[in-house]
Design a protein around this motif. Sequence first.
Motif, PDB file in Angstrom:
ATOM      1  N   LEU A   1       0.608  -0.758  -0.308  1.00 26.44           N
ATOM      2  CA  LEU A   1       0.027  -0.005  -0.045  1.00 26.44           C
ATOM      3  C   LEU A   1       0.835   1.432  -0.456  1.00 26.44           C
ATOM      4  CD1 LEU A   1      -2.459  -0.934   2.268  1.00 26.44           C
ATOM      5  CD2 LEU A   1      -2.538  -0.694   0.151  1.00 26.44           C
ATOM      6  N   THR A   2       2.385   1.273   0.383  1.00 24.92           N
ATOM      7  CA  THR A   2       2.691   2.066   0.427  1.00 24.92           C
ATOM      8  C   THR A   2       3.390   3.054  -1.167  1.00 24.92           C
ATOM      9  OG1 THR A   2       4.904   0.579   0.377  1.00 24.92           O
ATOM     10  CG2 THR A   2       4.454   1.562   2.477  1.00 24.92           C
ATOM     11  N   TYR A   3       3.195   2.426  -2.134  1.00 23.15           N
ATOM     12  CA  TYR A   3       2.961   2.601  -3.385  1.00 23.15           C
ATOM     13  C   TYR A   3       2.069   2.430  -4.022  1.00 23.15           C
ATOM     14  CZ  TYR A   3       3.978  -2.161  -4.548  1.00 23.15           C
ATOM     15  OH  TYR A   3       4.122  -4.045  -5.049  1.00 23.15           O
ATOM     16  N   TYR A   4       1.371   1.325  -3.665  1.00 26.38           N
ATOM     17  CA  TYR A   4      -0.008   1.117  -5.049  1.00 26.38           C
ATOM     18  C   TYR A   4      -0.921   2.599  -5.026  1.00 26.38           C
ATOM     19  CZ  TYR A   4      -2.840  -2.266  -7.046  1.00 26.38           C
ATOM     20  OH  TYR A   4      -3.724  -2.716  -8.169  1.00 26.38           O
ATOM     21  N   SER A   5      -0.359   3.678  -4.716  1.00 34.47           N
ATOM     22  CA  SER A   5      -1.436   5.070  -4.200  1.00 34.47           C
ATOM     23  C   SER A   5      -0.960   5.108  -6.511  1.00 34.47           C
ATOM     24  CB  SER A   5      -1.272   5.577  -3.863  1.00 34.47           C
ATOM     25  OG  SER A   5       0.417   6.323  -3.921  1.00 34.47           O
TER      26      SER A   5
ATOM     27  N   ALA B   1      -7.924   0.614  -9.053  1.00 31.56           N
ATOM     28  CA  ALA B   1      -6.549   0.950  -8.119  1.00 31.56           C
ATOM     29  C   ALA B   1      -7.740   0.739  -6.851  1.00 31.56           C
ATOM     30  CB  ALA B   1      -5.803   2.132  -8.800  1.00 31.56           C
ATOM     31  N   LEU B   2      -8.522   2.106  -6.815  1.00 31.28           N
ATOM     32  CA  LEU B   2      -9.086   2.170  -5.913  1.00 31.28           C
ATOM     33  C   LEU B   2      -9.783   1.218  -5.206  1.00 31.28           C
ATOM     34  CD1 LEU B   2     -10.282   5.843  -6.612  1.00 31.28           C
ATOM     35  CD2 LEU B   2      -8.796   5.777  -5.029  1.00 31.28           C
ATOM     36  N   ILE B   3      -9.656   0.530  -6.069  1.00 29.15           N
ATOM     37  CA  ILE B   3     -11.036  -0.240  -5.706  1.00 29.15           C
ATOM     38  C   ILE B   3      -9.661  -1.410  -4.463  1.00 29.15           C
ATOM     39  CG2 ILE B   3     -12.400  -2.550  -6.393  1.00 29.15           C
ATOM     40  CD1 ILE B   3     -13.697  -0.917  -8.567  1.00 29.15           C
TER      41      ILE B   3
END
Length: 606
Positions: free
Chosen positions: A111-115, A396-398
């Motif tokens: 989650l640190t890079y998935y945004s 990506a948000l999902i």
Amino acid sequence: MVYESSYDSGRRPHKPDLTRGYWAAPSDFIYTCISLGFRMDVISMGWFLYQHMGGALLSYVVCLFLFVVPIIVIQSFVGQFSSSGFISVFRISPIFKGLGYISLGVNLAVLTYYSMFAAVPFLYLFHSMRPTLPWSCEGMENWFINRTDVEVEHSCKLKDMVEINASIANSNDTYKYIGYEVPSVLFFNSIFGGDDLMANYEYDSPFMFSWELLLCTLLTWGIVAGVFYRFYNTELMSKFLRYTIWTSLILLLTCVIRFMLLSLDFKYVFSFFIAKPSDIGEGIPNAIVFIVSAFGPGWGAIVALASFNRFKTNIMSYSWIICIGQMAIFMAYGILTHIIQGYFKSIIDHYDDVDNLYVYVNHHWALYLSSGSVLATMSWPNLWSIIFFSMLAMMALITMITSLFSVFQSIFDEFELLRSRRSEITFGIIGVLAIISLYTSSNHGVVFFSAMSTDSLFTQTSLNLLLLLVVLWVYGRVRFQRDIEFMLSQRFATWKVNMLRFVAPICLCILLLISVVAAFFEHSVASIVIHITAVLLIILPWLYLPGYMIYVLLQTSGSFKMRFRRSCRPMDWYPVELEERQRYEEAMGNMDITHQLSQMEDEVVP
């Protein structure tokens, strides 16, 4: 013996979260697990190329039978049977509970890079609202400036044959090389000063931030925080995910149909589904992508999502539906990528008849960066750009929301004291992750994130291996089949169990070896920040496994052999629902249970 009681070992018993709720509709479990196929971090890597779906399809179907579907069944089983997230579920064998904390670390690491996979589409989405697309041939005139000594060629500056032949005649080189850049990729490079991010793949390249990308990253996390503020319980989140996933799938299908209507040779599009003998070997990397993506980013999402099922939910049939649905998503990704690559191939085909000439197109991140130039050639380009990049951002948000949803519930399942401060913990974690993810707004973060992704691939594969060990060897084949039969009133065939015990580990070891090689390659060029983050969130959590094993052994009485045996036995392992718990006690027989399944409030050793 059915299970070991916490009271017998002198430790505080597990107290389930009775307010966690269930899915608003049984099918919501299917939708959310299918959406794990939206995972884009591995698929976007340059060394995974789509060539022929036909070549990958056979390998993927074989892997489905061998271990993908059975592992999904096992993950769904432990989550649904215990109504617990991926930490508390390891009370099936408490000595391995450290695996839950490892999975927590890898989920937070992803989650640190998935945004970034939402921020980049948001960037293109907002620029798509301009009257003229900036990456179209007309729009490039307003911002493109050649900053290098060598003139940069791009697809809007295709040279004619006369100029090419004259250039070759005047050149002393035997061969003439012409590399064309994609305007939409050049546009992305321009927000970092115009340097070619993919070409300058060096850890010591100048560090630069993009304020546009940073604002899009903050917007991404703001939307995520807003979703958890508005849809704060399981039923509301269930409905939200259901409708957004359906919207994303409809947009994906719409984009696939529109891309297939591009003026390409229909045989080229159709060839994507045809597998020659040589294509089967080339399709193996694609099959690896599918296998990895089936479990979503991080690890344990399926366990946590299954914990919201009703006790009798038929996870066996659901697992096949999930895999088939994910395969359809992968095929859609493949068609889009294949057509985008084919478009750039078609614009240089007229050079094929020129001797001593090699022409190529530098297209990167086909779905994210290169797709913009293809969209610019369509009628109503702004509309289709808005639709396409909205789809990517929504997917990506999902993925982020689903992963966070499983993380939060797993934390609250494990730590009873934190349940009263649910809001503070939820938004605190989101805030910390948002701050860390700002690094992906830099040129280093955009390029080097793949090192973290390959690390998560290694950890995910390792956890699947250890899950097979815990459930099928430590807990035992017989007890696993017995619990499945009790929960679903159908038997998990012995040949399937033996396949998981003996064949699946071999396949996972091969995948583990591939992930080690890939991680070594990616880290060899990554920045020091990526190295440090990987150590903190992926490597250090593994130290928790032996540490927690020692802690559990020290908390148990008796000789070392007795301590080890008691620590491996399931502890408080029974259905949470009172009616099912009583049925389980009756079915197993009171004589085999070391402690009655009744609630007690006696003081125990903390």
